[in-house]
Design an enzyme around this catalytic site. Structure first.
Site, PDB file in Angstrom:
ATOM      1  N   GLU A  80      32.153  42.896  49.787  1.00  0.00           N
ATOM      2  CA  GLU A  80      30.752  43.651  49.347  1.00  0.00           C
ATOM      3  C   GLU A  80      30.399  44.453  50.667  1.00  0.00           C
ATOM      4  O   GLU A  80      31.137  44.303  51.852  1.00  0.00           O
ATOM      5  CB  GLU A  80      29.713  42.510  48.801  1.00  0.00           C
ATOM      6  CG  GLU A  80      30.043  41.824  48.009  1.00  0.00           C
ATOM      7  CD  GLU A  80      29.129  41.032  47.184  1.00  0.00           C
ATOM      8  OE1 GLU A  80      27.696  40.567  47.796  1.00  0.00           O
ATOM      9  OE2 GLU A  80      29.282  40.767  46.183  1.00  0.00           O
ATOM     10  N   CYS A 106      35.448  42.754  35.115  1.00  0.00           N
ATOM     11  CA  CYS A 106      34.612  43.495  34.664  1.00  0.00           C
ATOM     12  C   CYS A 106      35.193  44.706  34.195  1.00  0.00           C
ATOM     13  O   CYS A 106      36.566  45.069  34.217  1.00  0.00           O
ATOM     14  CB  CYS A 106      33.661  43.898  35.838  1.00  0.00           C
ATOM     15  SG  CYS A 106      34.518  45.133  37.085  1.00  0.00           S
ATOM     16  N   GLU A 113      39.716  41.909  41.952  1.00  0.00           N
ATOM     17  CA  GLU A 113      40.910  42.358  40.951  1.00  0.00           C
ATOM     18  C   GLU A 113      41.409  43.694  41.600  1.00  0.00           C
ATOM     19  O   GLU A 113      42.537  43.715  41.491  1.00  0.00           O
ATOM     20  CB  GLU A 113      40.531  42.522  39.784  1.00  0.00           C
ATOM     21  CG  GLU A 113      39.943  41.054  39.096  1.00  0.00           C
ATOM     22  CD  GLU A 113      38.590  40.705  39.119  1.00  0.00           C
ATOM     23  OE1 GLU A 113      37.913  41.083  40.106  1.00  0.00           O
ATOM     24  OE2 GLU A 113      38.227  40.103  38.333  1.00  0.00           O
ATOM     25  N   CYS A 161      37.279  46.971  36.324  1.00  0.00           N
ATOM     26  CA  CYS A 161      38.663  46.273  37.001  1.00  0.00           C
ATOM     27  C   CYS A 161      39.734  46.355  35.525  1.00  0.00           C
ATOM     28  O   CYS A 161      40.759  46.434  35.776  1.00  0.00           O
ATOM     29  CB  CYS A 161      38.371  44.854  37.265  1.00  0.00           C
ATOM     30  SG  CYS A 161      37.715  44.564  38.795  1.00  0.00           S
ATOM     31  N   CYS A 195      35.718  44.910  43.875  1.00  0.00           N
ATOM     32  CA  CYS A 195      35.908  43.504  43.143  1.00  0.00           C
ATOM     33  C   CYS A 195      37.163  42.815  43.776  1.00  0.00           C
ATOM     34  O   CYS A 195      38.087  43.712  44.066  1.00  0.00           O
ATOM     35  CB  CYS A 195      35.766  43.672  41.505  1.00  0.00           C
ATOM     36  SG  CYS A 195      34.427  44.100  40.885  1.00  0.00           S
TER      37      CYS A 195
HETATM   38  N1  THU Z   1      32.980  40.817  41.017  1.00  0.00           N
HETATM   39  C1  THU Z   1      34.383  40.762  41.103  1.00  0.00           C
HETATM   40  O1  THU Z   1      35.065  40.460  42.298  1.00  0.00           O
HETATM   41  N2  THU Z   1      35.070  40.914  39.890  1.00  0.00           N
HETATM   42  C2  THU Z   1      34.591  41.192  38.669  1.00  0.00           C
HETATM   43  O2  THU Z   1      35.504  41.211  37.830  1.00  0.00           O
HETATM   44  C3  THU Z   1      33.326  41.135  38.613  1.00  0.00           C
HETATM   45  C4  THU Z   1      32.347  41.188  39.735  1.00  0.00           C
HETATM   46  C5  THU Z   1      32.366  40.760  42.256  1.00  0.00           C
HETATM   47  C6  THU Z   1      31.613  42.267  42.646  1.00  0.00           C
HETATM   48  C7  THU Z   1      30.483  41.698  43.354  1.00  0.00           C
HETATM   49  O3  THU Z   1      30.902  41.333  44.762  1.00  0.00           O
HETATM   50  C8  THU Z   1      30.068  40.190  42.776  1.00  0.00           C
HETATM   51  O4  THU Z   1      31.320  39.861  41.883  1.00  0.00           O
HETATM   52  C9  THU Z   1      29.037  40.360  41.817  1.00  0.00           C
HETATM   53  O5  THU Z   1      29.153  41.380  41.129  1.00  0.00           O
END
Ligand code: THU
Length: 160
Positions: free
Chosen positions: A64, A112, A75, A115, A73
């Site tokens: 983040e 998500c 992935e 991704c 993310c």
């Molecule tokens: N996040 C992921 O790493 N992968 C996903 O497929 C969904 C969301 C992360 C992004 C962010 O740092 C946190 O989860 C909340 O959305």
């Protein structure tokens, strides 16, 4: 006008104990890297592991940023590393484990939309399906035999 139904097939394991041993080992690696996620803002940590056809395992976690949209993310962190380091290798399997740092997460957390689109690029380019497994911190594990099951009506380079 006619109605068009789109179907996807997924497989659900009751727990991590039920998945094949190699997938369990990958999930252990994803779980380990998840502990190092940099997620001070959402407090939602995600870990992933990719098994390549050259035997390498790539892991990644979400990263983040104080400027929220600059984060990435887990992935995509892992899959872009794979693209940079092993452009000629194929991805055989991808596992994802995700959950809140605040509340226990017991439901499977799918990748998500952004991704899924990123994973699709690699699946289309390598011309071979990527097996995807995802779970919460505990509980059921969902398996898809291909990214395409998670992204119907995919936009890909064939239309460009
Ligand atoms: N996040 C992921 O790493 N992968 C996903 O497929 C969904 C969301 C992360 C992004 C962010 O740092 C946190 O989860 C909340 O959305």
């Amino acid at each position: 006008m006619k109605e068009v139904k789109i179907e996807s097939t997924l497989y659900v394991f009751d727990s991590l104990e039920e998945v094949p041993e190699d997938v369990k080992q990958l999930m252990d690696k994803a779980s380990e890297i998840r502990q190092k996620a940099y997620a001070p803002y959402s407090k939602f940590s995600v870990g992933t592991a990719l098994l390549l056809d050259n035997g390498e395992v790539i892991t990644g976690s979400n990263q983040e940023n104080a400027s929220y949209p600059s984060g990435l993310c887990a992935e995509r962190t892992a899959i872009y590393y794979k693209g940079a380091q092993y452009p000629d290798s194929k991805i055989l399997k991808m596992v994802i484990i995700a959950g809140s740092q605040v509340n226990p997460t017991t439901t499977p957390i799918p990748p998500c939309g952004a991704c899924r689109q990123a994973i699709a690029e690699y699946e289309v380019t390598q011309d071979a399906p990527i097996e995807i497994y995802f779970m919460g911190e505990t509980g059921k594990v969902v398996k898809s035999n291909s990214l395409s099951n998670l992204l119907p009506l995919m936009f890909d380079k064939s239309v460009l």
